[in-house]
Design a protein around this motif. Structure first.
Motif, PDB file in Angstrom:
ATOM      1  N   SER A  51       0.865  -1.314   0.057  1.00  0.00           N
ATOM      2  CA  SER A  51      -0.089   0.169   0.022  1.00  0.00           C
ATOM      3  C   SER A  51       0.813   1.265   0.051  1.00  0.00           C
ATOM      4  O   SER A  51       0.394   2.301  -0.538  1.00  0.00           O
ATOM      5  CB  SER A  51      -0.950  -0.167   1.307  1.00  0.00           C
ATOM      6  OG  SER A  51      -0.082   0.102   2.442  1.00  0.00           O
ATOM      7  N   HIS A  52       1.950   1.332   0.443  1.00  0.00           N
ATOM      8  CA  HIS A  52       2.954   2.232   0.626  1.00  0.00           C
ATOM      9  C   HIS A  52       3.368   2.890  -0.842  1.00  0.00           C
ATOM     10  O   HIS A  52       3.587   4.031  -1.042  1.00  0.00           O
ATOM     11  CB  HIS A  52       4.087   2.205   1.359  1.00  0.00           C
ATOM     12  CG  HIS A  52       3.852   1.615   3.020  1.00  0.00           C
ATOM     13  ND1 HIS A  52       3.007   2.186   3.796  1.00  0.00           N
ATOM     14  CD2 HIS A  52       4.164   0.374   3.484  1.00  0.00           C
ATOM     15  CE1 HIS A  52       2.833   1.481   4.781  1.00  0.00           C
ATOM     16  NE2 HIS A  52       3.678   0.398   4.813  1.00  0.00           N
ATOM     17  N   LYS A  54       1.436   2.482  -3.455  1.00  0.00           N
ATOM     18  CA  LYS A  54       0.292   2.938  -4.173  1.00  0.00           C
ATOM     19  C   LYS A  54       0.270   4.394  -3.441  1.00  0.00           C
ATOM     20  O   LYS A  54      -0.028   5.480  -4.374  1.00  0.00           O
ATOM     21  CB  LYS A  54      -0.976   2.024  -3.879  1.00  0.00           C
ATOM     22  CG  LYS A  54      -2.174   2.586  -4.238  1.00  0.00           C
ATOM     23  CD  LYS A  54      -3.493   1.889  -4.195  1.00  0.00           C
ATOM     24  CE  LYS A  54      -4.638   2.529  -4.622  1.00  0.00           C
ATOM     25  NZ  LYS A  54      -5.963   1.533  -4.186  1.00  0.00           N
ATOM     26  N   ASN A  55       0.216   4.417  -2.219  1.00  0.00           N
ATOM     27  CA  ASN A  55       0.005   5.852  -1.557  1.00  0.00           C
ATOM     28  C   ASN A  55       1.319   7.056  -2.092  1.00  0.00           C
ATOM     29  O   ASN A  55       0.706   8.022  -2.496  1.00  0.00           O
ATOM     30  CB  ASN A  55       0.213   5.829  -0.130  1.00  0.00           C
ATOM     31  CG  ASN A  55      -1.099   4.965   0.529  1.00  0.00           C
ATOM     32  OD1 ASN A  55      -2.083   4.710  -0.110  1.00  0.00           O
ATOM     33  ND2 ASN A  55      -0.902   4.374   1.682  1.00  0.00           N
ATOM     34  N   GLU A  59      -0.930   9.204  -4.378  1.00  0.00           N
ATOM     35  CA  GLU A  59      -1.518  10.431  -3.393  1.00  0.00           C
ATOM     36  C   GLU A  59      -0.427  11.413  -2.868  1.00  0.00           C
ATOM     37  O   GLU A  59      -1.204  12.385  -2.602  1.00  0.00           O
ATOM     38  CB  GLU A  59      -1.897   9.508  -2.171  1.00  0.00           C
ATOM     39  CG  GLU A  59      -3.384   8.624  -2.120  1.00  0.00           C
ATOM     40  CD  GLU A  59      -3.531   7.919  -0.932  1.00  0.00           C
ATOM     41  OE1 GLU A  59      -3.186   8.425   0.150  1.00  0.00           O
ATOM     42  OE2 GLU A  59      -4.339   7.046  -1.037  1.00  0.00           O
ATOM     43  N   HIS A  60       0.569  11.154  -3.270  1.00  0.00           N
ATOM     44  CA  HIS A  60       1.494  12.043  -2.708  1.00  0.00           C
ATOM     45  C   HIS A  60       2.366  12.513  -3.966  1.00  0.00           C
ATOM     46  O   HIS A  60       3.591  13.149  -3.777  1.00  0.00           O
ATOM     47  CB  HIS A  60       2.514  11.439  -1.714  1.00  0.00           C
ATOM     48  CG  HIS A  60       1.947  10.965  -0.289  1.00  0.00           C
ATOM     49  ND1 HIS A  60       1.454  11.848   0.441  1.00  0.00           N
ATOM     50  CD2 HIS A  60       1.693   9.890   0.242  1.00  0.00           C
ATOM     51  CE1 HIS A  60       0.916  11.193   1.598  1.00  0.00           C
ATOM     52  NE2 HIS A  60       0.816   9.914   1.096  1.00  0.00           N
ATOM     53  N   GLU A 236       6.542   5.549   2.785  1.00  0.00           N
ATOM     54  CA  GLU A 236       6.297   6.206   1.645  1.00  0.00           C
ATOM     55  C   GLU A 236       7.775   6.540   1.139  1.00  0.00           C
ATOM     56  O   GLU A 236       8.046   6.679  -0.207  1.00  0.00           O
ATOM     57  CB  GLU A 236       5.358   7.162   1.538  1.00  0.00           C
ATOM     58  CG  GLU A 236       3.654   6.534   1.731  1.00  0.00           C
ATOM     59  CD  GLU A 236       3.591   6.133   3.152  1.00  0.00           C
ATOM     60  OE1 GLU A 236       4.181   6.314   3.890  1.00  0.00           O
ATOM     61  OE2 GLU A 236       2.378   5.541   3.220  1.00  0.00           O
TER      62      GLU A 236
END
Length: 270
Positions: A51-52, A54-55, A59-60, A236
């Motif tokens: 998930s990191h 993907k984020n 997202e970042h 992340e």
């Protein structure tokens, strides 16, 4: 000799020293939040978490940052080679300016970026080059060209002048002798120079931090933005650092044969 038996131990120690941080980044990118904040530290995560990635990418702004870095570094490399190759040829063959001009060109690479970033920021503001691809490509090329000229000049000086003179006798112009004879002979040197130029542009931080805002932000600026006032997104950051290292590593491995030939070009002279 007896001390040679310690070579394997020395090699392993050096590998652990240099690969240890990469191993930690790799494992941290897959850890859950509870695993990278625990003491004693967890070296191998029990459950892999993707998930990191993907984020970090969506997202970042990691995906946009990597794309921006690829665009800027690629065009900067091409532009730097297009300018530095003829300049290096003129320095190698015609001795334009002698050693003083060649050293002055290299000395530009030694200029600390922090010393000129403010006037360049004001200059870019007047020309509307802030937060643009062309502005970042231009400033990175200005940084890369002096080193590329110096490096290619050494490669070109190792090529016998008689080869180009034979081409001139056969009817080639000086420019044809340059790109038909000289450039193909220093192709490994061009690859080595291109790789160094790409790495310099990919890793550059100061100009990217000051001269970009939202549109042309490279990955080197995206990663520090994950350090907030209340939270540091370690997983992340590790995921982005891992993905940011991948293009350069793949590029170097793919061109390894040419890179070794380029770095050893002219090492043995008869």
């Amino acid at each position: 000799m007896r001390w040679r038996r310690f070579y394997p131990v020395l090699v392993v120690a050096i590998l652990l020293l240099y690969l240890g941080p990469m191993f930690w980044i790799f494992t941290t990118s897959f850890k859950n939040r509870g695993e990278y904040f625990t003491y004693p530290p967890v070296f191998v995560p029990k459950h892999l978490s993707f998930s990191h990635f993907k984020n970090a990418l969506f997202e970042h702004g990691g995906a946009k940052g990597i794309l921006n870095s690829l665009i800027i570094a690629s065009f900067c490399t091409v532009f730097s080679l297009a300018i530095s190759a003829p300049a290096a040829y003129s320095l190698a063959r015609f001795r334009v300016g002698g050693e003083h001009l060649a050293f002055w060109i290299l000395s530009i690479r030694m200029l600390p970026p922090i010393a000129v970033v403010l006037p360049i920021f004001l200059f870019y503001g007047k020309l509307r080059l802030l937060d643009t691809y062309r502005g970042m490509i231009l400033i990175h090329a200005i940084i890369d060209i002096p080193f590329a000229v110096w490096l290619l000049r050494g490669f070109l000086e190792d090529i016998p002048v008689s080869l180009e003179e034979s081409a001139l006798v056969d009817g080639c112009t000086r420019f044809q002798a340059f790109y038909k004879i000289a450039l193909p002979l220093v192709a490994p040197g061009l690859v080595a120079t291109a790789l160094f130029s790409f790495i310099f542009s990919w890793n550059e931080f100061i100009f990217a931090l000051i001269l970009t805002r939202t549109k042309a932000v490279p990955i080197t600026v995206v990663i520090p933005n994950l350090i907030g006032g209340h939270e540091i997104l370690w997983a992340e950051i590790s995921a982005l650092a891992l993905m940011a290292s991948a293009p350069v590593i793949v590029f170097a491995l793919f061109l390894q044969k040419y890179l070794i030939r380029g770095l050893t070009l002219g090492a043995v002279k008869g």
